[in-house]
Design an enzyme around this catalytic site. Structure first.
Site, PDB file in Angstrom:
ATOM      1  N   ASP A 177      -6.341  33.441  35.740  1.00 37.29           N
ATOM      2  CA  ASP A 177      -5.097  33.746  35.458  1.00 37.29           C
ATOM      3  C   ASP A 177      -5.132  35.596  35.113  1.00 37.29           C
ATOM      4  O   ASP A 177      -4.114  36.287  35.578  1.00 37.29           O
ATOM      5  CB  ASP A 177      -4.510  33.381  34.048  1.00 37.29           C
ATOM      6  CG  ASP A 177      -3.260  33.504  33.420  1.00 37.29           C
ATOM      7  OD1 ASP A 177      -2.331  33.531  34.395  1.00 37.29           O
ATOM      8  OD2 ASP A 177      -3.088  33.804  32.591  1.00 37.29           O
ATOM      9  N   ARG A 222      11.845  39.517  41.505  1.00 41.27           N
ATOM     10  CA  ARG A 222      11.244  39.477  40.184  1.00 41.27           C
ATOM     11  C   ARG A 222       9.900  38.320  40.182  1.00 41.27           C
ATOM     12  O   ARG A 222       9.486  38.177  39.132  1.00 41.27           O
ATOM     13  CB  ARG A 222      12.216  38.793  38.942  1.00 41.27           C
ATOM     14  CG  ARG A 222      13.347  39.971  38.699  1.00 41.27           C
ATOM     15  CD  ARG A 222      14.120  39.415  37.412  1.00 41.27           C
ATOM     16  NE  ARG A 222      14.509  38.183  37.392  1.00 41.27           N
ATOM     17  CZ  ARG A 222      14.147  36.948  36.721  1.00 41.27           C
ATOM     18  NH1 ARG A 222      13.420  37.112  35.796  1.00 41.27           N
ATOM     19  NH2 ARG A 222      14.614  35.807  36.972  1.00 41.27           N
TER      20      ARG A 222
END
Length: 196
Positions: A117, A164
């Site tokens: 991550d 986005r």
């Protein structure tokens, strides 16, 4: 929290984690001697970026990977981080200690997910508006057990950016690149309104 107070807390926290200056320096020397690190430093295609350099001291104190998971038996030195010039690819070298295990001698799957991550975020953020976003989806394939007390290389790359949204992939491999331990794909989404 004042910057001075945050710096003092961070220094106290690192002192309590049990890594001496000598231990830290030995790990840093090992990191600098890795062939992948030397090659990245010599390559005109990559530039070095200070891991956690963008965080203020008070944010570092509360950061899982910049502070909580640091210390002897964990992550002794911060990862060394390299971007390609377009910031669409990233690589990092990090040592994983024996206190990060799920089963004896094997790094915990949640720790692997955390590392993936982090490296995915490193390559997603530059592609997003205002350079900020959040993990919307994270898919991980665990390929081989990742043994503790070794150096690993994390690699990430941007697949594509759409407004986005940033679609990214990453993997954890041995320093020689011959063994892939895990890989991940992720979607990061930038906030609709800037975060103060």
């Amino acid at each position: 929290m004042s910057t001075q107070h945050a710096t003092e807390l961070l220094n106290q926290k690192h002192a309590l984690l049990g890594a001496t200056d000598e231990h830290f320096q030995a790990a840093k020397d090992e990191q600098d001697a890795l062939a992948v690190v030397k090659a990245a430093r010599e390559s005109p295609d990559y530039f070095e970026f200070e891991a956690y350099g963008h965080l203020r001291d008070n944010a570092k104190v509360q950061s899982l990977t910049a502070s909580t998971l640091r210390g002897k038996g964990k992550i002794v030195v911060p990862p060394v981080l390299f971007y390609n010039k377009a910031r669409t690819e990233v690589l990092a070298a990090v040592h994983l200690g024996s206190d990060l295990c799920g089963h004896a001698g094997i790094i915990h799957g949640g720790m692997i997910a955390t590392l993936l991550d982090e490296i995915l975020a490193c390559v997603a953020m530059p592609a997003l508006p205002n350079n900020i976003g959040f993990t919307a989806n994270l898919n991980i394939d665990y390929r081989k057990p990742l043994k503790a007390d070794q150096w690993v290389v994390l690699r990430g790359k941007l697949d594509r950016a759409e407004g986005r949204k940033a679609y990214v992939e990453a993997w954890i491999e041995s320093p020689d690149g011959k063994t892939k331990y895990s890989e991940a794909k992720s979607l990061y989404i930038g906030p609709k309104t800037p975060i103060a």
